[in-house]
Enzyme design. Structure first.
Site, short mmCIF file in Angstrom:
data_model
loop_
_atom_site.label_atom_id
_atom_site.label_comp_id
_atom_site.label_asym_id
_atom_site.label_seq_id
_atom_site.Cartn_x
_atom_site.Cartn_y
_atom_site.Cartn_z
N HIS A 101 0.71 -1.23 -0.06
CA HIS A 101 0.01 -0.06 -0.06
C HIS A 101 0.78 1.40 0.04
CE1 HIS A 101 0.55 1.12 4.22
NE2 HIS A 101 0.36 -0.20 4.55
N ASP A 103 -0.55 4.33 0.70
CA ASP A 103 -1.08 5.33 1.73
C ASP A 103 -0.25 5.26 2.96
OD1 ASP A 103 -2.31 2.71 1.62
OD2 ASP A 103 -3.76 3.74 3.30
N ASP A 134 6.07 1.90 7.03
CA ASP A 134 4.54 1.48 6.84
C ASP A 134 4.00 2.21 5.55
OD1 ASP A 134 2.34 0.19 6.83
OD2 ASP A 134 1.64 1.33 9.00
N GLU A 168 -5.16 1.05 2.46
CA GLU A 168 -5.02 -0.22 3.19
C GLU A 168 -5.06 0.51 4.44
OE1 GLU A 168 -3.00 -3.04 5.99
OE2 GLU A 168 -2.60 -0.70 5.88
N GLU A 169 -4.51 1.65 4.99
CA GLU A 169 -4.97 2.01 6.50
C GLU A 169 -6.28 2.25 6.66
OE1 GLU A 169 -2.51 2.21 8.40
OE2 GLU A 169 -0.74 1.98 7.19
N GLU A 192 4.65 -5.85 4.37
CA GLU A 192 4.58 -4.94 5.18
C GLU A 192 5.62 -5.22 6.30
OE1 GLU A 192 1.99 -2.89 6.49
OE2 GLU A 192 0.24 -3.42 5.47
N HIS A 392 3.24 3.75 12.46
CA HIS A 392 2.16 4.91 13.03
C HIS A 392 2.70 5.77 14.11
CE1 HIS A 392 -1.40 2.55 11.44
NE2 HIS A 392 -0.47 2.36 10.73
#
Lengths: 422, 422
Positions: A101, A103, A134, A168-169, A192, A392
């Site tokens: 991903h 995003d 990430d 994805e998030e 990931e 995150h």
């Protein structure tokens, strides 16, 4: 190590600076939700250079909403394109999806960052910035793997389908759109941040909301009311007990070193409207992990039943039952047999490159692998550079060495899985 | 009952319809904070009819802020006048302040009201509407008492100072402004809704905020974080324990039938920002009751010391202490000796009118009596019609019968306390 493996190793070593530049540029494009288009343009440019067949499209909500698994808070994906690049094989081999991903989650409180959250700064072998771990590091590892193979003129029998997806998030609408568009394969890898562990199984998750009721009164005579905060504390304890019960039944050895395989996280609490009043309503929101062996529906039902038992603990809940709601995003769990050939191949290539056995575990979080497996019928492994602990968080970074190791392992795995045609 | 007492009784009986009309008009004017001016105009008109010396002014923040007891969230009291009417005595008697606040709390969720919250509707002997009990019923009782005495041509030795004040619901700036303007007396009565109980002592209160810290982590690996919600539950329990300790020392017989003389109410809780993250901060807000025997400073210090003990329960709090803050409004406690002559007189008149002994208690909430007593040196009794349970709630109402009984008791008490000159 055979000659071809050495060539791949050397190619990647020689192109580390190029890989770092690519990752830096990717990170510097703050591709938070709705802002993915610029970095996707860079991805497209790269895939064009590699000679892949390129597919760029903005997913349409009307096409996705028929899927039970679809979640979004957006009203449209305009300006948020998915990008797929297909490297057609010569035929007769197994196909592979490489999914990542593009995003990233928001940077959060900028004050907690030592640098600009999107600096892409390199220091002591680490590249810093939101999305570095990430999962732009993983995306770059995949691109480097493909570039090494193509540059070394290695041809494959099976197709490789590279996917740079949005959303994805926020529940996986980008990957769901790829499936909906017809992209399926014999297996998939998502790099990931697993800290180079191999996750053949992934925890799914759902968000829940529980509304707890009380009875208001003036704070000076609080004994005339019933505090929804005190009742919410009982609900939290009851959910903690639920977590214990759910985890006690887990025997899968992939979970043996995970303290709580399927956590229940109470993430938010709010209630009451006035310091001097007994609060009459408290809302708690959280995330419940869904095991690879479970369906979302099973977990929803079990949770509802468990909350009904509150009335056995406190008769208040008999007359004032809590309200349970499932809201926001959910991520499907995923599982692949650990005897699956892709697990065997990836494990062998890991050992070949790093000279040690990989750790096989079940992931403590969901990925788009749940969609690929359950909706796209494509068994999926999650394996990549970067540490979950960084994702995150402020000052997110990735160790660059791991990006290149992952690229090498992926390149070798691709060849082995898809089959070499010349 | 002597002849004059009978005359007062009859006068009030005869003028019940007039009293109900007045209360209805008062309630229909929604005098929430900032909107007191229309109902104050009605009060002024009434005081003018009675021939009182009238004083109308908008309190000035610059005059009040020198007082430690001053609290307000407003930037000005423009358009929110205080009204005072003085009935000068002939001299040689004791003066009496009759104080009532004209501001009402907001109606809250209108859907919870069976009728318009400011309907003033009369049904089955009750008058409905926000402010009916808290405390326009008490204000009307005072006005009727004065009107009865003036109409019956009864003259007093001592002055009666009638005060219709703003801002009681927000910390008492209106009454503080009266004191600041020089209004003091030998004693005061505030007819807040005591359900006809006599409160020579009143609980004060303060608002506190406690910030509880945790450590964030992804919900899927929640064991890597520390939940501020779980820690907040310990803080709530610790405060519950504090409430027990504080109340165990209370021996005052005025508190004997009150379940928790000095409650600690946790009124609000909020924390966490994302269902899938371990919450790293929770804020709780509440109200702590301050005993008539205590000062605000003592209670602030005791609370701070108690919270420091959290580290004995859980070492987390040693490295991550809670933050305590005192914010918003506070109400001073108040106490008057129960041997005070005004208590004796009021008790006797109560017995005379209702044929039974009044209940003497300590109030579970603060009133402007704390300011009158502590800042204005004016010993204060709280006694009035209406039930506390109704105040601040949907479908607030007052029993009209109690308004007239209170008016009669007040009229007789005024005569007895101030002394009759003819």
């Amino acid at each position: 190590m055979n000659e071809q493996a050495s060539a791949i190793h050397e190619w990647i070593q020689k192109h580390e600076a190029k890989g770092i530049r690519m990752l830096k540029r990717f990170v510097q494009e703050a591709s938070t939700q709705g802002n993915e288009k610029n970095v996707q343009a860079m991805v497209v440019e790269k895939l064009r250079q590699l000679g892949l067949e390129i597919d760029i499209w903005e997913p349409k909500i009307r096409d996705l909403k028929k899927h039970e698994a679809f979640v979004t808070a957006r009203s449209s994906f305009r300006d948020s394109p998915n990008v797929v690049g297909v490297w057609k094989g010569s035929g007769g081999g197994r196909s592979l999806i490489l999914n990542g991903h593009i995003d990233v989650v928001p940077e959060g409180d900028v004050k907690l960052w030592e640098d600009d959250p999107f600096s892409g700064k390199v220091k002591d072998g680490r590249l810093y910035g939101r999305g570095s771990t990430d999962m732009k590091g993983g995306n770059v590892a995949m691109i480097l793997a493909l570039e090494a193979l193509i540059s070394l003129d290695i041809s494959l029998k099976g197709d490789v389908i590279f996917q740079s997806v949005i959303e994805e998030e926020s529940g996986g609408a980008g990957t769901l759109a790829c499936i909906e568009r017809g992209y399926r394969a014999d297996a998939a890898i998502i790099p990931e941040p697993t800290n180079m562990k191999i996750f053949p199984k992934q925890q799914g998750s759902m968000w829940f909301r529980v509304v707890v009721h009380g009875m208001s009164a003036h704070g000076g005579t609080r004994y005339e009311g019933v505090s929804a905060i005190e009742k919410a504390m009982k609900v939290v304890q009851h959910l903690q007990e639920f977590e214990k019960v759910r985890n006690a039944r887990i025997t899968d050895p992939l979970y043996q070193s995970i303290p709580i395989p399927l956590p229940i996280n109470i993430g938010k609490i709010s209630g009451g409207s006035w310091p001097s009043s007994v609060p009459d309503e408290v809302t708690i929101e959280g995330r419940i992990g869904v095991g690879p062996h479970e369906t979302l529906t099973q977990v929803r039902e079990e949770t509802a039943t468990w909350l009904q038992k509150l009335s056995e603990i406190d008769s208040w809940f008999e007359s004032h039952p809590t309200q349970l709601e499932w809201f926001g995003a959910h991520w499907l769990p995923s599982q692949m047999n650990i005897e699956h050939d892709l697990v065997t191949i990836l494990t062998a290539q890991f050992r070949g490159v790093l000279g040690k056995d990989p750790i096989l575990e079940a992931s403590p979080w969901g990925t788009d692998g749940g969609l690929l497996t359950n909706v796209g019928d494509t068994p999926t492994i999650v394996f990549g550079p970067g540490q979950t602990e960084m994702a995150h968080f402020p000052n997110e970074y990735i160790e660059l060495k791991k990006v290149f190791e992952a690229a090498e392992i992926l390149a070798l795995t691709i060849v082995e899985w898809c089959g070499q045609s010349k």
